[in-house]
Scaffold this motif. Structure first.
Motif, PDB file in Angstrom:
ATOM      1  N   LYS A 144       2.765  14.921 -13.102  1.00 60.76           N
ATOM      2  CA  LYS A 144       1.646  15.480 -13.889  1.00 60.76           C
ATOM      3  C   LYS A 144       1.470  16.968 -13.593  1.00 60.76           C
ATOM      4  CE  LYS A 144      -0.185  12.293 -16.459  1.00 60.76           C
ATOM      5  NZ  LYS A 144      -0.253  12.441 -17.910  1.00 60.76           N
ATOM      6  N   GLN A 145       1.655  17.364 -12.335  1.00 62.72           N
ATOM      7  CA  GLN A 145       1.524  18.782 -11.988  1.00 62.72           C
ATOM      8  C   GLN A 145       2.624  19.607 -12.647  1.00 62.72           C
ATOM      9  OE1 GLN A 145       1.376  18.384  -7.701  1.00 62.72           O
ATOM     10  NE2 GLN A 145      -0.860  18.543  -7.667  1.00 62.72           N
ATOM     11  N   GLU A 146       3.831  19.050 -12.721  1.00 64.18           N
ATOM     12  CA  GLU A 146       4.912  19.740 -13.429  1.00 64.18           C
ATOM     13  C   GLU A 146       4.581  19.854 -14.910  1.00 64.18           C
ATOM     14  OE1 GLU A 146       8.417  17.440 -12.560  1.00 64.18           O
ATOM     15  OE2 GLU A 146       8.492  18.143 -10.465  1.00 64.18           O
ATOM     16  N   HIS A 147       4.065  18.770 -15.462  1.00 64.50           N
ATOM     17  CA  HIS A 147       3.662  18.775 -16.874  1.00 64.50           C
ATOM     18  C   HIS A 147       2.551  19.798 -17.101  1.00 64.50           C
ATOM     19  CE1 HIS A 147       3.097  17.298 -20.909  1.00 64.50           C
ATOM     20  NE2 HIS A 147       1.847  16.964 -20.660  1.00 64.50           N
ATOM     21  N   LEU A 148       1.613  19.862 -16.165  1.00 67.02           N
ATOM     22  CA  LEU A 148       0.523  20.839 -16.252  1.00 67.02           C
ATOM     23  C   LEU A 148       1.070  22.266 -16.256  1.00 67.02           C
ATOM     24  CD1 LEU A 148      -2.509  21.533 -16.275  1.00 67.02           C
ATOM     25  CD2 LEU A 148      -2.452  21.400 -13.774  1.00 67.02           C
ATOM     26  N   ALA A 149       2.056  22.526 -15.409  1.00 67.34           N
ATOM     27  CA  ALA A 149       2.660  23.867 -15.364  1.00 67.34           C
ATOM     28  C   ALA A 149       3.270  24.222 -16.718  1.00 67.34           C
ATOM     29  CB  ALA A 149       3.708  23.937 -14.263  1.00 67.34           C
ATOM     30  N   ASP A 150       3.936  23.245 -17.353  1.00 70.73           N
ATOM     31  CA  ASP A 150       4.517  23.470 -18.687  1.00 70.73           C
ATOM     32  C   ASP A 150       3.413  23.734 -19.714  1.00 70.73           C
ATOM     33  OD1 ASP A 150       7.053  23.056 -17.652  1.00 70.73           O
ATOM     34  OD2 ASP A 150       7.169  20.958 -18.316  1.00 70.73           O
ATOM     35  N   LEU A 151       2.351  22.946 -19.639  1.00 71.25           N
ATOM     36  CA  LEU A 151       1.232  23.124 -20.573  1.00 71.25           C
ATOM     37  C   LEU A 151       0.579  24.493 -20.403  1.00 71.25           C
ATOM     38  CD1 LEU A 151      -0.504  19.608 -20.464  1.00 71.25           C
ATOM     39  CD2 LEU A 151       0.854  20.577 -22.338  1.00 71.25           C
ATOM     40  N   LYS A 152       0.436  24.930 -19.151  1.00 71.55           N
ATOM     41  CA  LYS A 152      -0.169  26.243 -18.900  1.00 71.55           C
ATOM     42  C   LYS A 152       0.723  27.356 -19.431  1.00 71.55           C
ATOM     43  CE  LYS A 152      -3.203  25.316 -14.999  1.00 71.55           C
ATOM     44  NZ  LYS A 152      -3.518  25.596 -13.594  1.00 71.55           N
ATOM     45  N   GLU A 153       2.025  27.195 -19.269  1.00 71.49           N
ATOM     46  CA  GLU A 153       2.966  28.189 -19.796  1.00 71.49           C
ATOM     47  C   GLU A 153       2.865  28.268 -21.318  1.00 71.49           C
ATOM     48  OE1 GLU A 153       7.768  28.518 -20.000  1.00 71.49           O
ATOM     49  OE2 GLU A 153       6.926  27.963 -18.050  1.00 71.49           O
ATOM     50  N   ASP A 154       2.781  27.105 -21.958  1.00 64.75           N
ATOM     51  CA  ASP A 154       2.624  27.058 -23.410  1.00 64.75           C
ATOM     52  C   ASP A 154       1.309  27.706 -23.837  1.00 64.75           C
ATOM     53  OD1 ASP A 154       3.451  26.148 -26.069  1.00 64.75           O
ATOM     54  OD2 ASP A 154       1.799  24.703 -25.903  1.00 64.75           O
ATOM     55  N   GLU A 155       0.243  27.438 -23.085  1.00 63.76           N
ATOM     56  CA  GLU A 155      -1.066  28.025 -23.392  1.00 63.76           C
ATOM     57  C   GLU A 155      -1.010  29.544 -23.286  1.00 63.76           C
ATOM     58  OE1 GLU A 155      -4.708  30.007 -22.431  1.00 63.76           O
ATOM     59  OE2 GLU A 155      -3.337  29.425 -20.840  1.00 63.76           O
ATOM     60  N   TYR A 205       0.833  -1.209   0.000  1.00 64.94           N
ATOM     61  CA  TYR A 205       0.000   0.000   0.000  1.00 64.94           C
ATOM     62  C   TYR A 205       0.871   1.264   0.000  1.00 64.94           C
ATOM     63  CZ  TYR A 205      -4.786  -1.768   0.628  1.00 64.94           C
ATOM     64  OH  TYR A 205      -6.023  -2.327   0.438  1.00 64.94           O
ATOM     65  N   GLU A 206       1.856   1.281   0.901  1.00 65.77           N
ATOM     66  CA  GLU A 206       2.719   2.463   1.009  1.00 65.77           C
ATOM     67  C   GLU A 206       3.475   2.717  -0.288  1.00 65.77           C
ATOM     68  OE1 GLU A 206       4.999   1.466   4.479  1.00 65.77           O
ATOM     69  OE2 GLU A 206       3.464   2.272   5.837  1.00 65.77           O
ATOM     70  N   GLY A 207       3.974   1.647  -0.897  1.00 67.58           N
ATOM     71  CA  GLY A 207       4.685   1.789  -2.188  1.00 67.58           C
ATOM     72  C   GLY A 207       3.775   2.330  -3.269  1.00 67.58           C
ATOM     73  N   TYR A 208       2.563   1.780  -3.311  1.00 67.70           N
ATOM     74  CA  TYR A 208       1.605   2.232  -4.328  1.00 67.70           C
ATOM     75  C   TYR A 208       1.231   3.696  -4.101  1.00 67.70           C
ATOM     76  CZ  TYR A 208      -2.554   2.476  -7.262  1.00 67.70           C
ATOM     77  OH  TYR A 208      -3.478   2.842  -8.210  1.00 67.70           O
ATOM     78  N   LEU A 209       0.965   4.053  -2.841  1.00 70.19           N
ATOM     79  CA  LEU A 209       0.607   5.445  -2.534  1.00 70.19           C
ATOM     80  C   LEU A 209       1.751   6.397  -2.878  1.00 70.19           C
ATOM     81  CD1 LEU A 209      -1.289   4.921   0.845  1.00 70.19           C
ATOM     82  CD2 LEU A 209      -2.271   5.785  -1.293  1.00 70.19           C
ATOM     83  N   GLU A 210       2.959   5.959  -2.599  1.00 71.26           N
ATOM     84  CA  GLU A 210       4.130   6.785  -2.932  1.00 71.26           C
ATOM     85  C   GLU A 210       4.264   6.950  -4.445  1.00 71.26           C
ATOM     86  OE1 GLU A 210       8.960   6.687  -2.424  1.00 71.26           O
ATOM     87  OE2 GLU A 210       7.749   5.690  -0.897  1.00 71.26           O
ATOM     88  N   SER A 211       4.056   5.860  -5.184  1.00 68.31           N
ATOM     89  CA  SER A 211       4.161   5.958  -6.652  1.00 68.31           C
ATOM     90  C   SER A 211       3.059   6.866  -7.218  1.00 68.31           C
ATOM     91  CB  SER A 211       4.110   4.583  -7.302  1.00 68.31           C
ATOM     92  OG  SER A 211       2.805   4.041  -7.273  1.00 68.31           O
ATOM     93  N   LEU A 212       1.867   6.793  -6.626  1.00 72.64           N
ATOM     94  CA  LEU A 212       0.793   7.702  -7.047  1.00 72.64           C
ATOM     95  C   LEU A 212       1.179   9.154  -6.764  1.00 72.64           C
ATOM     96  CD1 LEU A 212      -2.585   5.987  -6.006  1.00 72.64           C
ATOM     97  CD2 LEU A 212      -1.811   6.530  -8.314  1.00 72.64           C
ATOM     98  N   GLY A 213       1.780   9.394  -5.601  1.00 68.07           N
ATOM     99  CA  GLY A 213       2.219  10.743  -5.254  1.00 68.07           C
ATOM    100  C   GLY A 213       3.240  11.278  -6.248  1.00 68.07           C
ATOM    101  N   VAL A 214       4.183  10.416  -6.652  1.00 69.67           N
ATOM    102  CA  VAL A 214       5.205  10.811  -7.635  1.00 69.67           C
ATOM    103  C   VAL A 214       4.546  11.103  -8.982  1.00 69.67           C
ATOM    104  CG1 VAL A 214       7.191   9.963  -8.956  1.00 69.67           C
ATOM    105  CG2 VAL A 214       7.093   9.611  -6.486  1.00 69.67           C
ATOM    106  N   ARG A 215       3.620  10.246  -9.392  1.00 70.10           N
ATOM    107  CA  ARG A 215       2.918  10.468 -10.673  1.00 70.10           C
ATOM    108  C   ARG A 215       2.140  11.781 -10.646  1.00 70.10           C
ATOM    109  NH1 ARG A 215      -0.412   5.185 -11.822  1.00 70.10           N
ATOM    110  NH2 ARG A 215      -1.247   6.481 -13.504  1.00 70.10           N
ATOM    111  N   ILE A 216       1.512  12.078  -9.504  1.00 68.98           N
ATOM    112  CA  ILE A 216       0.762  13.328  -9.376  1.00 68.98           C
ATOM    113  C   ILE A 216       1.705  14.520  -9.503  1.00 68.98           C
ATOM    114  CG2 ILE A 216      -0.544  14.778  -7.752  1.00 68.98           C
ATOM    115  CD1 ILE A 216      -1.872  12.150  -6.741  1.00 68.98           C
ATOM    116  N   LEU A 217       2.846  14.449  -8.828  1.00 71.50           N
ATOM    117  CA  LEU A 217       3.820  15.554  -8.916  1.00 71.50           C
ATOM    118  C   LEU A 217       4.318  15.757 -10.339  1.00 71.50           C
ATOM    119  CD1 LEU A 217       5.955  15.116  -5.673  1.00 71.50           C
ATOM    120  CD2 LEU A 217       4.354  16.955  -6.214  1.00 71.50           C
TER     121      LEU A 217
END
Length: 150
Positions: A84-95, A70-82
């Motif tokens: 994606k948020q970085e990717h979102l920031a790049d997308l917003k800058e491009d927009e 569970y902890e490993g999965y939750l940690e991997s989800l947290g990393v994926r979210i981070l």
């Protein structure tokens, strides 16, 4: 009088095409931003649901190996979210860049469009003035002819 001709018509048409192209790029950028936001929301919901399930499992008793999973999965989800948020920031800058370019193109198009409208108005006034002059000449020549004949 000859037909109205605007010498910058080809430039105006080109600017309009550029504007439409930039609008399309901006819309595509906005769609990417929205899609990324939905992905982040889905990942956050997954994280929340898994966390609730994990808490429930802890209350009823859970093996350590399952806790680690569970902890490993939750940690991997947290990393994926981070990420994606970085990717979102790049997308917003491009927009934002695409929106800025689109606004500049709109200003250029609008300024040429206003110039065309101004030139058309000047043309109409000149045409009206020439028509009035022709009417005055016609009326005065009619009046002169009727005085001679009559």
């Amino acid at each position: 009088m000859k037909k109205f001709f605007f010498s910058l018509n080809t430039v105006l048409n080109y600017k309009e095409q550029v504007l439409e192209s930039l609008r399309g790029e901006h819309v595509a950028a906005l769609l990417k931003v929205r899609a990324c936001e939905r992905e982040i929301e889905a990942l956050e919901n997954q994280h929340k649901d898994c966390m609730e399930e994990f808490e429930c499992q802890k209350r009823t008793g859970i093996a350590i190996s399952k806790m680690k999973t569970y902890e490993g999965y939750l940690e991997s989800l947290g990393v994926r979210i981070l990420k994606k948020q970085e990717h979102l920031a790049d997308l917003k800058e491009d927009e934002i860049k695409k929106r800025t370019r689109m606004i500049e193109a709109k200003k250029e198009f609008t300024s040429i469009q206003k110039l065309k409208e101004k030139k058309q108005e000047e043309y109409r006034k000149q045409e009206q003035k020439e028509n009035e002059t022709l009417i005055e000449e016609f009326v005065s020549s009619r009046t002169a002819v009727s005085k001679l004949n009559g």
